[in-house]
Motif scaffolding. Structure first.
Motif, PDB file in Angstrom:
ATOM      1  N   ARG A 143       0.593  -1.049  -0.191  1.00  0.00           N
ATOM      2  CA  ARG A 143      -0.266   0.082  -0.010  1.00  0.00           C
ATOM      3  C   ARG A 143       0.983   1.217  -0.022  1.00  0.00           C
ATOM      4  O   ARG A 143       0.745   2.082  -0.858  1.00  0.00           O
ATOM      5  CB  ARG A 143      -0.661   0.079   1.231  1.00  0.00           C
ATOM      6  CG  ARG A 143      -1.751  -0.487   1.286  1.00  0.00           C
ATOM      7  CD  ARG A 143      -3.175  -0.281   1.851  1.00  0.00           C
ATOM      8  NE  ARG A 143      -2.658  -1.052   3.153  1.00  0.00           N
ATOM      9  CZ  ARG A 143      -2.601  -2.603   3.884  1.00  0.00           C
ATOM     10  NH1 ARG A 143      -3.352  -3.130   2.751  1.00  0.00           N
ATOM     11  NH2 ARG A 143      -2.281  -2.719   5.371  1.00  0.00           N
ATOM     12  N   ALA A 147       1.020   3.942  -2.722  1.00  0.00           N
ATOM     13  CA  ALA A 147       1.380   5.238  -3.035  1.00  0.00           C
ATOM     14  C   ALA A 147       2.414   6.020  -3.622  1.00  0.00           C
ATOM     15  O   ALA A 147       2.815   7.962  -4.089  1.00  0.00           O
ATOM     16  CB  ALA A 147       1.093   6.043  -1.274  1.00  0.00           C
ATOM     17  N   ALA A 421      -4.472   4.057  -4.915  1.00  0.00           N
ATOM     18  CA  ALA A 421      -4.107   5.614  -4.282  1.00  0.00           C
ATOM     19  C   ALA A 421      -4.016   6.347  -4.501  1.00  0.00           C
ATOM     20  O   ALA A 421      -4.511   7.141  -6.028  1.00  0.00           O
ATOM     21  CB  ALA A 421      -2.460   5.405  -4.005  1.00  0.00           C
ATOM     22  N   SER A 423      -4.104  11.021  -3.294  1.00  0.00           N
ATOM     23  CA  SER A 423      -3.631  12.223  -2.161  1.00  0.00           C
ATOM     24  C   SER A 423      -4.306  13.150  -3.150  1.00  0.00           C
ATOM     25  O   SER A 423      -4.786  13.621  -4.158  1.00  0.00           O
ATOM     26  CB  SER A 423      -1.760  12.529  -2.047  1.00  0.00           C
ATOM     27  OG  SER A 423      -1.448  13.084  -3.108  1.00  0.00           O
TER      28      SER A 423
END
Length: 424
Positions: A143, A147, A421, A423
């Protein structure tokens, strides 16, 4: 990414959607040229359907007037294929931070190993862990890699050092590999890494047991696609490794090898003779070994984080390049010599310390890495027919990807067209 992934990412596998990019790095050889080795498309659009790339082109070509295609991601930054980490020891548990501190204070890696640290320290941690614990640690690590823009990872065993513990590591890799929300995983059985204490220092006997019994059992269980061996001073010799790797080939498995990290003992020539997918490390390799790799089409996997922590001189990159050896870049993620999970960090060091160009570094962690892992029909480039493994970067240009940010700069990461992923 001016608009977040919307309904088109969630309405079902057959509904097409578009990723629009101000700058798209395709890594598609059909688009590449000497002046543009990365096959860049400005103001681009990618059509994704059923997890695969259906079309790639300029926005005006894809989004024609009257088109009902929906732009699900509008990328203000650069978009690349998902990164492919071609060399990791990712299924580990435990920490060797004390050993790292000793090494940073001047301690010698080989001396630490001889005193019971190094790989044997990780062996003790792996043997005491359950398969679920190993799989849980690996899932968390994958994971974090996702990212950072990674969508495919080679994952080696090699810390069990007996059949049961090696199988346990590989079973953990298989378990994590079934999760489509994580990077895809390529399992490698690192059959010859180090001697466990119970081997009594007899490398030949240990290698013989691996070739006769452990390797066939692991291959029969379908737990590995590749077999690896550490061929070096203080590790295994060519004569000890050859029967294991030849048996791997006879069992239908690919071969990759750790070669010349501390000394050139002929591992490059063996890798070439066996048609290995890659020869990894190569800090020490003679011109004859480089020529053999080039003739056999064996890629060189460069691992700059390890040579950085060990204060080593770089491999002879200029000679490898001149010979036409394909160059890959891997993180070498491991608890000892490369305690990192960051392939972008490895890319930054490959450019700064090894002298790779930005294009060489990017290709070495996308198209060339995918080819060396047998994934070239799956990922590693942005072209129709491949899976939609993509990274939207919060960066204006691929040059910026290899700068040492020290923080994730991937805005959105897709595997098979699904967000794994994000952000921001």
């Amino acid at each position: 990414m001016t608009a977040p992934p919307g309904a088109a990412l969630a309405e079902g596998p057959d509904r097409p959607f578009v990723v629009a990019a101000r700058r798209l790095v395709t890594c598609d050889p059909s688009r590449a040229s000497a002046a543009d080795p990365l096959g860049v498309v400005e103001d681009a659009a990618i059509v994704v359907r059923g997890g695969a790339i259906e079309a790639v082109g300029r926005r005006e070509e894809i989004l024609r007037p009257g088109s009902d295609l929906e732009v699900a991601i509008e990328a203000a930054g650069v978009v690349t294929p998902g990164l492919v980490d071609c060399h990791t020891h990712a299924p580990w548990v435990g920490s060797r931070d004390a050993e790292y501190a000793v090494r940073m204070a001047g301690g010698d890696y080989e001396a630490i190993a001889a005193a019971g640290g190094g790989i044997v320290a990780s062996m003790r941690a792996v043997r005491s862990a359950t398969t679920d614990e190993l799989a849980g640690a690996l899932r968390a690590r994958l994971r974090r890699m996702a990212a950072l823009g990674v969508t495919a990872v080679e994952a080696k065993s090699g810390y069990g050092l007996d059949e049961a513990a090696e199988r346990k590591q590989l079973e953990a890799v298989a378990e994590a590999g079934r999760d489509a929300r994580l990077p895809r995983v390529v399992p490698t059985y690192l059959a010859l890494h180090a001697l466990p204490p119970e081997a009594g220092g007899d490398r030949a006997a240990y290698a013989g047991a691996v070739a006769r019994s452990w390797l066939p059992a692991i291959a029969g269980a379908g737990l590995a696609r590749y077999v690896d061996a550490y061929i070096d001073r203080g590790a295994f010799s060519v004569d000890e490794a050859r029967p294991v790797l030849e048996r791997a080939r006879a069992l239908g498995l690919g071969v990759r090898v750790h070669v010349g990290q501390f000394a050139d003992v002929g591992g490059a020539e063996l890798a070439a003779a066996l048609g290995a997918a890659s020869a990894d490390h190569l800090e020490h390799v003679a011109p004859e070994g480089i020529a053999a790799l080039a003739r056999a089409g064996v890629a060189a996997a460069l691992l700059p984080v390890a040579s950085f922590t060990l204060r080593q001189e770089p491999p002879p990159v200029a000679a490898l390049r001149a010979a036409g050896v394909p160059l890959l870049v891997g993180s070498d993620a491991n608890p000892g010599t490369a305690p990192t999970e960051s392939l972008p960090l490895a890319l930054a060091l490959a450019v700064r310390l090894y002298g790779l160009t930005v294009a060489e570094a990017v290709l070495g962690a996308t198209r060339e890495a995918a080819r060396a892992l047998g994934l070239d029909g799956v990922c590693g480039a942005v072209r129709p027919g491949l899976r939609a493994d993509l990274v939207v970067w919060d960066l204006p240009h691929e040059n910026a990807i290899v700068q040492p940010w020290g923080a994730p700069r991937a805005r959105a990461v897709l595997r098979d067209g699904a967000l794994i992923a994000a952000s921001g």
